[in-house]
Design an enzyme around this catalytic site. Structure first.
Site, mmCIF file in Angstrom:
data_model
loop_
_atom_site.group_PDB
_atom_site.id
_atom_site.type_symbol
_atom_site.label_atom_id
_atom_site.label_comp_id
_atom_site.label_asym_id
_atom_site.label_seq_id
_atom_site.Cartn_x
_atom_site.Cartn_y
_atom_site.Cartn_z
ATOM 1 N N TRP A 124 16.205 1.323 -38.236
ATOM 2 C CA TRP A 124 16.565 0.125 -37.833
ATOM 3 C C TRP A 124 16.549 -1.116 -37.566
ATOM 4 O O TRP A 124 16.944 -2.040 -37.479
ATOM 5 C CB TRP A 124 17.055 0.803 -35.915
ATOM 6 C CG TRP A 124 17.922 1.704 -35.878
ATOM 7 C CD1 TRP A 124 17.810 2.754 -35.215
ATOM 8 C CD2 TRP A 124 19.701 1.842 -36.109
ATOM 9 N NE1 TRP A 124 18.793 4.223 -34.900
ATOM 10 C CE2 TRP A 124 19.917 2.978 -35.587
ATOM 11 C CE3 TRP A 124 20.103 1.213 -36.681
ATOM 12 C CZ2 TRP A 124 21.234 3.457 -35.966
ATOM 13 C CZ3 TRP A 124 21.686 0.961 -36.631
ATOM 14 C CH2 TRP A 124 21.875 2.686 -36.451
ATOM 15 N N LYS A 135 22.193 5.750 -25.814
ATOM 16 C CA LYS A 135 21.397 6.949 -26.223
ATOM 17 C C LYS A 135 21.051 7.290 -24.993
ATOM 18 O O LYS A 135 19.987 8.937 -24.552
ATOM 19 C CB LYS A 135 20.161 6.281 -27.005
ATOM 20 C CG LYS A 135 20.541 5.535 -28.325
ATOM 21 C CD LYS A 135 21.203 6.402 -29.266
ATOM 22 C CE LYS A 135 21.893 5.597 -30.461
ATOM 23 N NZ LYS A 135 21.111 4.530 -31.618
ATOM 24 N N ASP A 188 14.497 -4.291 -29.907
ATOM 25 C CA ASP A 188 15.376 -3.190 -29.461
ATOM 26 C C ASP A 188 14.435 -1.883 -28.630
ATOM 27 O O ASP A 188 14.086 -1.455 -29.330
ATOM 28 C CB ASP A 188 16.015 -2.876 -31.135
ATOM 29 C CG ASP A 188 16.918 -1.651 -31.141
ATOM 30 O OD1 ASP A 188 16.969 -0.999 -30.087
ATOM 31 O OD2 ASP A 188 16.976 -1.541 -32.304
HETATM 32 C C1 LIG Z 1 21.387 3.736 -32.205
HETATM 33 C C2 LIG Z 1 20.621 2.564 -32.291
HETATM 34 C C3 LIG Z 1 21.260 1.484 -32.882
HETATM 35 C C4 LIG Z 1 22.839 0.852 -33.172
HETATM 36 O O1 LIG Z 1 23.261 1.002 -32.195
HETATM 37 P P1 LIG Z 1 24.875 1.037 -32.546
HETATM 38 O O2 LIG Z 1 25.713 0.575 -30.976
HETATM 39 O O3 LIG Z 1 26.168 1.775 -32.931
HETATM 40 O O4 LIG Z 1 25.563 0.070 -33.053
HETATM 41 C C5 LIG Z 1 20.652 0.142 -33.872
HETATM 42 N N1 LIG Z 1 19.205 0.167 -32.966
HETATM 43 C C6 LIG Z 1 18.511 1.382 -32.450
HETATM 44 C C7 LIG Z 1 16.961 1.395 -32.337
HETATM 45 C C8 LIG Z 1 19.630 2.381 -31.891
HETATM 46 O O5 LIG Z 1 19.152 3.663 -31.897
#
Ligand SMILES: *Cc1c(COP(=O)(O)O)cnc(C)c1O
Length: 371
Positions: free
Chosen positions: A101, A195, A171
């Site tokens: 990521w 998540k 993030d």
């Molecule tokens: C799932 C995830 C993303 C991407 O998310 P989307 O909404 O599918 O674009 C980015 N960073 C992390 C840490 C993630 O778990």
């Protein structure tokens, strides 16, 4: 019939009480009709969005000089919005790479300027502060606090002591609201909510207000943080259902005891599964160094890789679903987000023991010092 334990990485399990509340309110949110039918500028939806913002502020103890925005487009949109808004007149951004990521985020940033890699890891651990080198000329330094695919998590944010004026960007998509955070250490925190905090449709952005207004005029309105700030995130029709589910999740987290309780539960759940892996080294193995192990995504493998599909299938038949690893790394992954009850982790650990008994080893085991 009992619902299975859902270990999916995202979209992921929701508390049963939240699903039941959605069910009970879907025809009438208290105003006579459904929230899905309500005007986004009416009192019901605006009131809910303001209350959601207040609850997030209170849960994370967010100082007043930070704004809380709700942006559509999920995680990938933030990969672009961060450089579009924070580069300002600068051309250099910095990324700490610890897995797929953070790598994806750095790649997107390359569209907007130069990217410095302050650390380049292979997804087995997070770096110590002495391994991170940040160019002081950079516009910001970004990292991924929990790598959902590789299963590595920072225990504490990287230290910015050597470059205190560089805003730190996190993030937190896959560990959002899973433990207390000192928000004042950050320039910006963002998290896609599907998540740990709801369903797909929005990302929560927590942003120090002095970082607003840096975007150039060429940045489209819908990609400009200032526009979200000025409009209370209702510049156009927002994804009301996603906001509504996060509003219910915020209340559920409060009822469970807030972020200290979320952290206690996260440690409890993940320890149960890591202990199962460590107690059967002839059967299971993990690639993540112990100090970097994620509380949220337990990534592991069977020593006999041929058994992986059998494991996934038999687990599903036992009510433990979505345990296959990410397609890019294979193996197995148990995502243990806020809404996963500890009983789910116990059931998984018991299944792992049972599976080991039923499928006696047919590979050679490294004698000592295995990982
Ligand atoms: C799932 C995830 C993303 C991407 O998310 P989307 O909404 O599918 O674009 C980015 N960073 C992390 C840490 C993630 O778990």
């Amino acid at each position: 019939m009992a619902r299975p334990y859902n270990f999916a990485a995202g979209p992921s399990t929701l508390p049963e009480s939240v699903l039941k509340r959605i069910q009970s309110e879907i025809m009438d949110c208290g105003c006579g009709y459904s929230i899905l039918e309500a005007s986004h500028r009416g009192a019901v939806v605006m009131g809910m969005i303001r209350d959601l913002r207040a609850r997030i502020r209170s849960l994370l103890n967010i100082p007043e000089n930070y704004d809380i925005l709700f942006c559509p487009g999920g995680g990938h949109m933030q990969f672009a919005m961060v450089p579009m808004n924070l580069l300002g007149a600068g051309t250099l951004s910095t990324y700490i790479i610890t897995g797929s990521w953070s790598k994806a985020a750095a790649k997107e940033a390359l569209r907007f300027g130069r990217v410095q890699t302050a650390y380049n890891g292979s997804g087995t651990r997070v770096p110590g502060d002495d391994e991170i080198e940040i160019n002081p000329e950079t516009s910001y330094c970004a990292y991924c606090e929990n790598e959902t695919v590789h299963g590595v998590e920072f225990k504490v944010p990287p230290s910015m002591e050597a470059t205190p004026s560089v805003p730190l960007v996190a993030d937190q998509s896959s560990n959002f609201l899973s433990r207390p955070v000192d928000v004042s250490k950050f320039g910006l925190i963002w998290a896609g909510v599907q998540k740990n905090f709801g369903v797909p449709g929005i990302a929560v952005v927590i942003l120090r207000r002095d970082l607003l207004g840096l975007a150039s005029n060429e940045v489209p309105m819908m990609l400009n943080y200032s526009v979200y700030s000025r409009s209370e995130s209702v510049m156009n029709t927002p994804p009301v259902f996603a906001l509504y589910v996060s509003h219910l999740m915020a209340q559920w987290i409060e009822e469970k005891g807030g972020l200290e309780a979320m952290n206690r539960l996260a440690i409890e759940r993940s320890t149960i599964v890591y202990d199962a892996i460590d107690s059967m080294p002839e059967m299971y193995t993990g690639h993540v160094e112990k100090d970097s192990r994620s509380r949220m995504n337990v990534v592991f493998r069977l020593r006999d890789e041929q058994l992986t599909p059998v494991f996934v299938k038999e687990a599903a038949a036992a009510g433990l679903v979505n345990l296959a690893g990410h397609r890019s790394v294979g193996g197995l992954r148990a995502s243990l987000y806020n809404a996963m009850p500890p009983e789910g982790a116990v059931a998984l650990a018991n299944f792992m023991k049972d599976f080991a008994h039923r499928h006696p080893l047919n590979v050679t085991v490294p004698v000592a010092g295995g990982n």
